[in-house]
Design a protein around this motif. Structure first.
Motif, PDB file in Angstrom:
ATOM      1  N   PRO A 174      55.279  47.540  45.905  1.00  0.00           N
ATOM      2  CA  PRO A 174      54.085  46.851  46.407  1.00  0.00           C
ATOM      3  C   PRO A 174      53.121  46.668  45.245  1.00  0.00           C
ATOM      4  O   PRO A 174      52.950  47.565  44.417  1.00  0.00           O
ATOM      5  N   ALA A 175      52.489  45.495  45.165  1.00  0.00           N
ATOM      6  CA  ALA A 175      51.666  45.213  43.983  1.00  0.00           C
ATOM      7  C   ALA A 175      50.660  44.119  44.297  1.00  0.00           C
ATOM      8  O   ALA A 175      50.793  43.361  45.262  1.00  0.00           O
ATOM      9  N   SER A 176      49.657  44.044  43.443  1.00  0.00           N
ATOM     10  CA  SER A 176      48.723  42.921  43.471  1.00  0.00           C
ATOM     11  C   SER A 176      48.686  42.318  42.076  1.00  0.00           C
ATOM     12  O   SER A 176      48.994  42.984  41.086  1.00  0.00           O
ATOM     13  N   GLY A 177      48.301  41.046  42.002  1.00  0.00           N
ATOM     14  CA  GLY A 177      48.235  40.369  40.714  1.00  0.00           C
ATOM     15  C   GLY A 177      47.110  39.358  40.709  1.00  0.00           C
ATOM     16  O   GLY A 177      46.667  38.885  41.759  1.00  0.00           O
ATOM     17  N   MET A 178      46.655  39.020  39.508  1.00  0.00           N
ATOM     18  CA  MET A 178      45.542  38.072  39.390  1.00  0.00           C
ATOM     19  C   MET A 178      45.645  37.317  38.077  1.00  0.00           C
ATOM     20  O   MET A 178      46.062  37.862  37.047  1.00  0.00           O
ATOM     21  N   GLY A 179      45.230  36.050  38.110  1.00  0.00           N
ATOM     22  CA  GLY A 179      45.071  35.252  36.906  1.00  0.00           C
ATOM     23  C   GLY A 179      43.617  34.835  36.775  1.00  0.00           C
ATOM     24  O   GLY A 179      42.993  34.418  37.764  1.00  0.00           O
ATOM     25  N   LEU A 180      43.057  34.975  35.567  1.00  0.00           N
ATOM     26  CA  LEU A 180      41.682  34.548  35.296  1.00  0.00           C
ATOM     27  C   LEU A 180      41.704  33.522  34.178  1.00  0.00           C
ATOM     28  O   LEU A 180      42.372  33.717  33.152  1.00  0.00           O
ATOM     29  N   GLY A 181      40.941  32.443  34.342  1.00  0.00           N
ATOM     30  CA  GLY A 181      40.851  31.420  33.310  1.00  0.00           C
ATOM     31  C   GLY A 181      39.846  31.811  32.241  1.00  0.00           C
ATOM     32  O   GLY A 181      38.636  31.848  32.501  1.00  0.00           O
ATOM     33  N   ILE A 182      40.331  32.118  31.051  1.00  0.00           N
ATOM     34  CA  ILE A 182      39.440  32.575  29.973  1.00  0.00           C
ATOM     35  C   ILE A 182      38.548  31.445  29.486  1.00  0.00           C
ATOM     36  O   ILE A 182      37.363  31.651  29.195  1.00  0.00           O
ATOM     37  N   ASP A 183      39.071  30.225  29.404  1.00  0.00           N
ATOM     38  CA  ASP A 183      38.256  29.100  28.931  1.00  0.00           C
ATOM     39  C   ASP A 183      37.047  28.879  29.834  1.00  0.00           C
ATOM     40  O   ASP A 183      35.925  28.671  29.354  1.00  0.00           O
ATOM     41  N   ARG A 184      37.253  28.931  31.139  1.00  0.00           N
ATOM     42  CA  ARG A 184      36.142  28.708  32.069  1.00  0.00           C
ATOM     43  C   ARG A 184      35.153  29.867  32.052  1.00  0.00           C
ATOM     44  O   ARG A 184      33.953  29.664  32.241  1.00  0.00           O
ATOM     45  N   LEU A 185      35.648  31.065  31.828  1.00  0.00           N
ATOM     46  CA  LEU A 185      34.736  32.204  31.696  1.00  0.00           C
ATOM     47  C   LEU A 185      33.878  32.052  30.441  1.00  0.00           C
ATOM     48  O   LEU A 185      32.667  32.314  30.468  1.00  0.00           O
ATOM     49  N   VAL A 186      34.487  31.576  29.352  1.00  0.00           N
ATOM     50  CA  VAL A 186      33.727  31.333  28.124  1.00  0.00           C
ATOM     51  C   VAL A 186      32.711  30.220  28.342  1.00  0.00           C
ATOM     52  O   VAL A 186      31.572  30.299  27.869  1.00  0.00           O
ATOM     53  N   MET A 187      33.097  29.174  29.071  1.00  0.00           N
ATOM     54  CA  MET A 187      32.146  28.100  29.400  1.00  0.00           C
ATOM     55  C   MET A 187      30.917  28.670  30.093  1.00  0.00           C
ATOM     56  O   MET A 187      29.779  28.337  29.752  1.00  0.00           O
ATOM     57  N   LEU A 188      31.142  29.534  31.068  1.00  0.00           N
ATOM     58  CA  LEU A 188      30.041  30.126  31.828  1.00  0.00           C
ATOM     59  C   LEU A 188      29.127  30.942  30.929  1.00  0.00           C
ATOM     60  O   LEU A 188      27.899  30.801  30.988  1.00  0.00           O
ATOM     61  N   LEU A 189      29.703  31.777  30.078  1.00  0.00           N
ATOM     62  CA  LEU A 189      28.908  32.721  29.295  1.00  0.00           C
ATOM     63  C   LEU A 189      28.326  32.111  28.022  1.00  0.00           C
ATOM     64  O   LEU A 189      27.521  32.746  27.341  1.00  0.00           O
ATOM     65  N   THR A 190      28.727  30.870  27.683  1.00  0.00           N
ATOM     66  CA  THR A 190      28.137  30.175  26.533  1.00  0.00           C
ATOM     67  C   THR A 190      27.359  28.942  26.964  1.00  0.00           C
ATOM     68  O   THR A 190      26.898  28.182  26.104  1.00  0.00           O
ATOM     69  N   ASP A 191      27.227  28.736  28.287  1.00  0.00           N
ATOM     70  CA  ASP A 191      26.488  27.572  28.811  1.00  0.00           C
ATOM     71  C   ASP A 191      27.065  26.270  28.262  1.00  0.00           C
ATOM     72  O   ASP A 191      26.338  25.363  27.848  1.00  0.00           O
ATOM     73  N   SER A 192      28.399  26.165  28.256  1.00  0.00           N
ATOM     74  CA  SER A 192      29.083  24.969  27.752  1.00  0.00           C
ATOM     75  C   SER A 192      29.473  24.063  28.910  1.00  0.00           C
ATOM     76  O   SER A 192      30.095  24.516  29.875  1.00  0.00           O
ATOM     77  N   ALA A 193      29.131  22.780  28.800  1.00  0.00           N
ATOM     78  CA  ALA A 193      29.361  21.842  29.905  1.00  0.00           C
ATOM     79  C   ALA A 193      30.815  21.427  30.025  1.00  0.00           C
ATOM     80  O   ALA A 193      31.287  21.098  31.113  1.00  0.00           O
ATOM     81  N   SER A 194      31.545  21.405  28.918  1.00  0.00           N
ATOM     82  CA  SER A 194      32.928  20.906  28.915  1.00  0.00           C
ATOM     83  C   SER A 194      33.871  21.955  28.356  1.00  0.00           C
ATOM     84  O   SER A 194      33.523  22.716  27.444  1.00  0.00           O
ATOM     85  N   ILE A 195      35.080  21.962  28.890  1.00  0.00           N
ATOM     86  CA  ILE A 195      36.094  22.900  28.392  1.00  0.00           C
ATOM     87  C   ILE A 195      36.427  22.604  26.941  1.00  0.00           C
ATOM     88  O   ILE A 195      36.808  23.487  26.174  1.00  0.00           O
ATOM     89  N   ARG A 196      36.224  21.343  26.521  1.00  0.00           N
ATOM     90  CA  ARG A 196      36.506  20.982  25.127  1.00  0.00           C
ATOM     91  C   ARG A 196      35.548  21.691  24.164  1.00  0.00           C
ATOM     92  O   ARG A 196      35.855  21.840  22.981  1.00  0.00           O
ATOM     93  N   ASP A 197      34.382  22.096  24.666  1.00  0.00           N
ATOM     94  CA  ASP A 197      33.408  22.778  23.807  1.00  0.00           C
ATOM     95  C   ASP A 197      33.817  24.207  23.478  1.00  0.00           C
ATOM     96  O   ASP A 197      33.289  24.796  22.531  1.00  0.00           O
ATOM     97  N   VAL A 198      34.744  24.772  24.257  1.00  0.00           N
ATOM     98  CA  VAL A 198      35.131  26.169  24.038  1.00  0.00           C
ATOM     99  C   VAL A 198      36.570  26.303  23.546  1.00  0.00           C
ATOM    100  O   VAL A 198      37.052  27.410  23.331  1.00  0.00           O
ATOM    101  N   ASN A 210      42.480  33.656  40.543  1.00  0.00           N
ATOM    102  CA  ASN A 210      43.376  33.485  41.681  1.00  0.00           C
ATOM    103  C   ASN A 210      44.216  34.749  41.791  1.00  0.00           C
ATOM    104  O   ASN A 210      44.769  35.213  40.792  1.00  0.00           O
ATOM    105  N   ALA A 211      44.280  35.361  42.997  1.00  0.00           N
ATOM    106  CA  ALA A 211      44.959  36.656  43.127  1.00  0.00           C
ATOM    107  C   ALA A 211      45.623  36.797  44.489  1.00  0.00           C
ATOM    108  O   ALA A 211      45.216  36.162  45.466  1.00  0.00           O
ATOM    109  N   PHE A 212      46.650  37.664  44.507  1.00  0.00           N
ATOM    110  CA  PHE A 212      47.394  37.927  45.756  1.00  0.00           C
ATOM    111  C   PHE A 212      47.672  39.416  45.912  1.00  0.00           C
ATOM    112  O   PHE A 212      47.718  40.161  44.935  1.00  0.00           O
ATOM    113  N   SER A 213      47.942  39.790  47.162  1.00  0.00           N
ATOM    114  CA  SER A 213      48.843  40.911  47.406  1.00  0.00           C
ATOM    115  C   SER A 213      50.231  40.288  47.255  1.00  0.00           C
ATOM    116  O   SER A 213      50.571  39.344  47.984  1.00  0.00           O
TER     117      SER A 213
END
Length: 592
Positions: A558-582, A488-491
């Protein structure tokens, strides 16, 4: 004394074997019961469920009894070891090799060959054991892999062979030294000359062939899960590698890592229900942070131009396969840039992590191939909703009732009245909120390949800068992969007067939503359910962070900012179905 110990070991083995057979029998009963329930009438289901509950309680009682029996036997072994002058809980062990180093360094040996040119010393957990007369084989596992211990009575010093047979159990942690031998069957082994029990395990490990299959127990006792299922530890190794790669990426772009408070006087930076605690010395309530945003922006005001933080976030909300009350995110802020810069940075972070883990940009997630090749799709929220529903919300202007009526028609046509999303639409106070509810219900789940969703309504984006070309919208995007929000990011909004007005409007809208939901008539059953399930509970206060407004009045570039969910990124890259797995130790309901 040795014969007594041997009888104790045999009794222990019989108990473990009995527990294994009982576990298998119980598992078979559970599967058969499920098959019957699927085709039975409701009365039969109720009867079968009651029978299942009774047998489960009985099985749990038997399992506990078995475990306590094994524990009692092993405690006796601890006592006997100490009587013999052996301390079963060592201080240290000097290791010369890991299992992987031995496997890689001496794999060239021929079958039956013994290499005495080196003495190796290793330590690990016993995960398998077999004894045949004057010969015993143990499998030792350390952090890098497994190796076999080849234990021959004639080659061990003193009475060590009897000690091994009488006192060593699966689950114990051993240290062993010896030369290298490849058996006639080609199994590379440590030809043991000496060993020590470094830690005596008191509780039996899960059955070798069935492992730890109870999902709830796997999460509650992650340490047992990691022993029984070694691949689980690989997920956390990959997670550590992903976090490391993120840090490398941020540093390569000139960002510096900072730390901001976890305990805060006002929970800001997101719209989420916070955890509240009380500080005794200060005599005041404090909140666990729901975002790191507002303090990181204060750092921009103070003169740091590229900052980021990787940290735990706490939100007192529902638990699901995608949500945990505490999770890890990275937030980053860059002066003199806009949200286009953050799109490029998001692509850079995710693709670098994918290359680091998989060496390619095509990843398989739950049977679906995801292509992370750049550039990623970019579409506005309005266009995606129109594409999915045929309704253009631009046409409603500020007419909330017209937007609600259109949304009712969409839900009626596409969801056939399922779930309570339509009630959330009724509580909406603006066209932007209605649009967002429709987007979340009908568009978000379809965004499988990486997609930047652009230009959110101003009503749901209180911290984003107004769009420079489209009135009523903001320069904001969210990144979706596999139907899940990843970023999620903004100007960033830098006008303190506008920011105060947005915060005040947000508080009014939140209070109106609380009032609308509270005024809805509920049956006693729904009231009880609401008390027990806080997934959609808006009964919390939103406060205005006056100090943040003050910081903006000193001037933020003037600035931009962003937040990235690390748990969900790990889910994607480890093929994990649940956030509890990571997450190593996820939050769980209290065990009854």
């Amino acid at each position: 004394m040795a014969m007594d110990a041997l009888r104790v070991w045999r009794a222990s083995s019989q108990l473990i074997s009995f527990a294994s057979r009982a576990t298998t029998a119980r598992a078979g009963f559970k599967l058969n019961l499920h098959a019957r329930c699927c085709s039975s009438a409701s009365t039969v289901v109720a009867s079968a469920t009651a029978t299942s509950d009774r047998r489960r309680r009985s099985a749990a009682s038997t399992n506990t009894s078995d475990r306590e029996s094994v524990r009692a036997i092993r405690l006796k072994k601890v006592e006997e070891l100490r009587q013999k002058g052996h301390e079963p809980y060592a201080y240290k062990w000097d290791r010369s090799h890991t299992a992987k180093e031995i496997q890689e360094g001496y794999g060239y040996l021929e079958n039956g060959e013994v290499f005495t040119g080196v003495s190796v010393s290793m330590a690990g957990r016993v995960v398998a054991r077999r004894a045949f007369g004057k010969l015993a084989f143990l499998t030792l596992r350390d952090d890098s892999g497994t190796i076999q211990l080849y234990c021959e009575k004639e080659c061990l010093s003193d009475d060590q062979f009897e000690k091994l047979k009488s006192f060593v159990d699966i689950g114990d942690i051993l240290g062993a030294t010896g030369s290298i031998k490849k058996t006639e069957k080609g199994e590379l082994s440590i030809y043991v000359k000496n060993f020590e029990i470094l830690t005596k395990s008191l509780l039996p490990l899960p059955d070798k062939y069935h492992g730890l299959t109870d999902i709830d127990k796997r999460y509650r006792q992650r340490y047992v899960d990691m022993i029984a299922n070694p691949e689980v530890a690989d997920v956390f190794r990959i997670r550590a590698k992903i976090v490391s790669e993120i840090r490398k990426t941020m540093e390569s772009f000139g960002f510096i890592e900072v730390e901001t408070p976890v305990l805060q006087g006002a929970a800001g930076g997101a719209e989420a229900r916070p955890f509240v605690t009380y500080h005794n010395s200060l005599g005041r309530d404090l909140y666990l942070r729901i975002a790191t945003e507002l303090h990181l922006k204060r750092m921009l005001v103070g003169g740091l131009e590229k900052v980021y933080e990787i940290g735990r976030i706490f939100r007192n909300e529902g638990i699901s396969t995608r949500h945990n009350p505490e999770f890890t995110s990275i937030e980053m802020y860059e002066a003199y840039s806009d949200y286009e810069s953050m799109m490029n940075l998001a692509e850079e972070i995710v693709t670098r992590c994918a290359m680091s883990i998989h060496g390619k940009l095509q990843v398989d997630y739950q049977g679906t191939e995801i292509s992370l090749a750049r550039p990623w799709r970019r579409e506005t929220m309005h266009s995606l909703v129109k594409e999915a529903t045929g309704v253009d919300f631009h046409e409603f202007g500020n007419n909330v009732e017209a937007a609600k009526e259109a949304a009712r028609g969409i839900f009626k046509a596409q969801s056939e009245g399922k779930d309570n999303t339509s009630s959330l639409v009724e509580a909406c106070t603006s066209v932007g909120h209605v649009l967002n509810e429709v987007f979340e219900a009908f568009v978000e789940p379809t965004l499988i390949q990486p997609t930047f969703v652009l230009d959110y309504p101003i009503e749901i984006s209180p911290l984003a800068k107004p769009h420079r070309r489209h009135a009523g919208l903001t320069e904001r995007f969210e990144l979706f992969i596999c139907g899940r929000e990843i970023g999620n990011a903004f100007s960033e909004l830098t006008d303190p007067i506008d920011q105060r007005s947005r915060f005040e409007d947000q508080i009014k809208q939140h209070n109106a939503k609380r009032a609308a939901l509270a005024s809805e008539p509920k049956s006693s059953e729904e009231t009880t359910k609401a008390k027990n399930n806080d997934d959609d509970d808006d009964d919390y206060e939103v406060t205005l962070d006056e100090d943040f407004i003050t910081s903006l009045e000193y001037g933020m570039p003037p600035a931009s900012g962003m937040g990235l969910g690390i748990d969900r990124l790990v889910m994607l890259l480890t093929d994990s179905a649940s956030i509890r797995d990571v997450i190593a130790f996820p939050v769980l309901k209290v065990q009854q």
